[in-house]
Design a protein around this motif. Structure first.
Motif, PDB file in Angstrom:
ATOM      1  N   ASP A 158      -7.138   0.391   2.380  1.00 52.95           N
ATOM      2  CA  ASP A 158      -7.714   1.654   1.906  1.00 52.95           C
ATOM      3  C   ASP A 158      -6.743   2.389   0.982  1.00 52.95           C
ATOM      4  O   ASP A 158      -7.141   2.921  -0.060  1.00 52.95           O
ATOM      5  N   SER A 194     -11.045   4.057   8.880  1.00 51.06           N
ATOM      6  CA  SER A 194     -11.238   2.951   7.946  1.00 51.06           C
ATOM      7  C   SER A 194     -12.324   3.282   6.931  1.00 51.06           C
ATOM      8  O   SER A 194     -13.440   3.680   7.283  1.00 51.06           O
ATOM      9  N   GLY A 195     -11.989   3.097   5.656  1.00 47.70           N
ATOM     10  CA  GLY A 195     -12.952   3.264   4.580  1.00 47.70           C
ATOM     11  C   GLY A 195     -13.567   1.930   4.207  1.00 47.70           C
ATOM     12  O   GLY A 195     -13.312   0.905   4.860  1.00 47.70           O
TER      13      GLY A 195
END
Length: 253
Positions: A89, A109-110
């Motif tokens: 990320d 979390s992206g």
């Protein structure tokens, strides 16, 4: 005094890298951090043994591979997978160093982190399944787990700075002499080459697995130092998982 330092180094390595309950180190300084990073492969031997034990289950290769890697991940609290996600990320979010570090610090979390985790775990499971089908799954798990953790000494070698003034990265950054990191890799390579012969593999395949792990993790380390200005705990975790993946790919056939 030396005995106290070794005990603290063992406690730091085991307590940080595994779920095995150990007393906290009495002190954490550069010498203790150096010992902990050099002892990292030994500290995770129980995790490697647990993963290797799972590979003998009488089930199809792919689910066995997933279970074995799951046991290793749970045994390390998912620490390195989290680092891999956060690093992905950060590297994909912005070319601004501070913004990237801020995104990594958040911990959620992206899209890039999730995609990276899924792809890496798919590759790891597929590669380990290949090794299991070929009859050397136990060897593959042990080498991959230990080779990945050997990258911690490489990532903490002198000359590699910390990206932040605080955190795990700042504690361990630059704590390992370059010679110590080199010796760790050489010893690991030699043991993998020797052990591979007992698994029915050519001697060079175990050696190649360790060297591939070091090269792949080292490449990511180089990229993170250029982009982020140094290492963080997340970067070290990402290097570990990258090394594990490279080692498994070399042992897949």
């Amino acid at each position: 005094m030396r005995g106290v330092l070794i005990q603290d180094a063992i406690r730091m390595a085991v307590g940080t890298l595994t779920v095995v309950p150990v007393p906290a180190p009495r002190v954490i300084d550069a010498r203790v951090a150096r010992g902990a990073m050099l002892l990292a492969p030994l500290a995770v031997v129980p995790l490697a043994a647990a993963g290797a034990l799972v590979t003998s289950l009488p089930l199809p290769a792919l689910p066995v591979a997933a279970l074995a890697l799951g046991v290793v991940a749970l045994g390390s609290r998912g620490l390195h997978l989290d680092g891999l996600s956060d690093t992905a990320d950060g590297l994909s979010a912005s070319y601004d160093r501070e913004r990237a570090l801020s995104i990594m610090r958040k911990g959620d979390s992206g899209p890039s982190g999730v995609a990276t985790l899924v792809l890496v775990l798919l590759v790891q499971c597929g590669a380990l399944a290949g090794a299991i089908s070929a009859g050397h799954g136990i060897f593959a798990v042990v080498v991959a787990v230990l080779a990945g953790r050997a990258l911690l000494a490489v990532g903490c070698a002198r000359g590699v700075p910390s990206a932040r003034p605080e955190g795990l990265g700042a504690t361990v950054a630059g704590s390992v002499p370059v010679l110590g990191a080199v010796v760790s890799v050489v010893v690991g390579s030699a043991l993998a080459a020797w052990g591979g012969t007992f698994a029915g593999l050519p001697w060079w395949q175990g050696l190649l697995a360790v060297l591939a792990a070091v090269c792949a993790g080292g490449l990511l380390l180089w990229r993170c130092v250029r982009r982020l200005g140094g290492i963080t705990g997340d970067v070290l975790g990402a290097c570990v998982e990258t090394g594990v993946t490279a080692a498994l790919l070399c042992l897949a056939a």
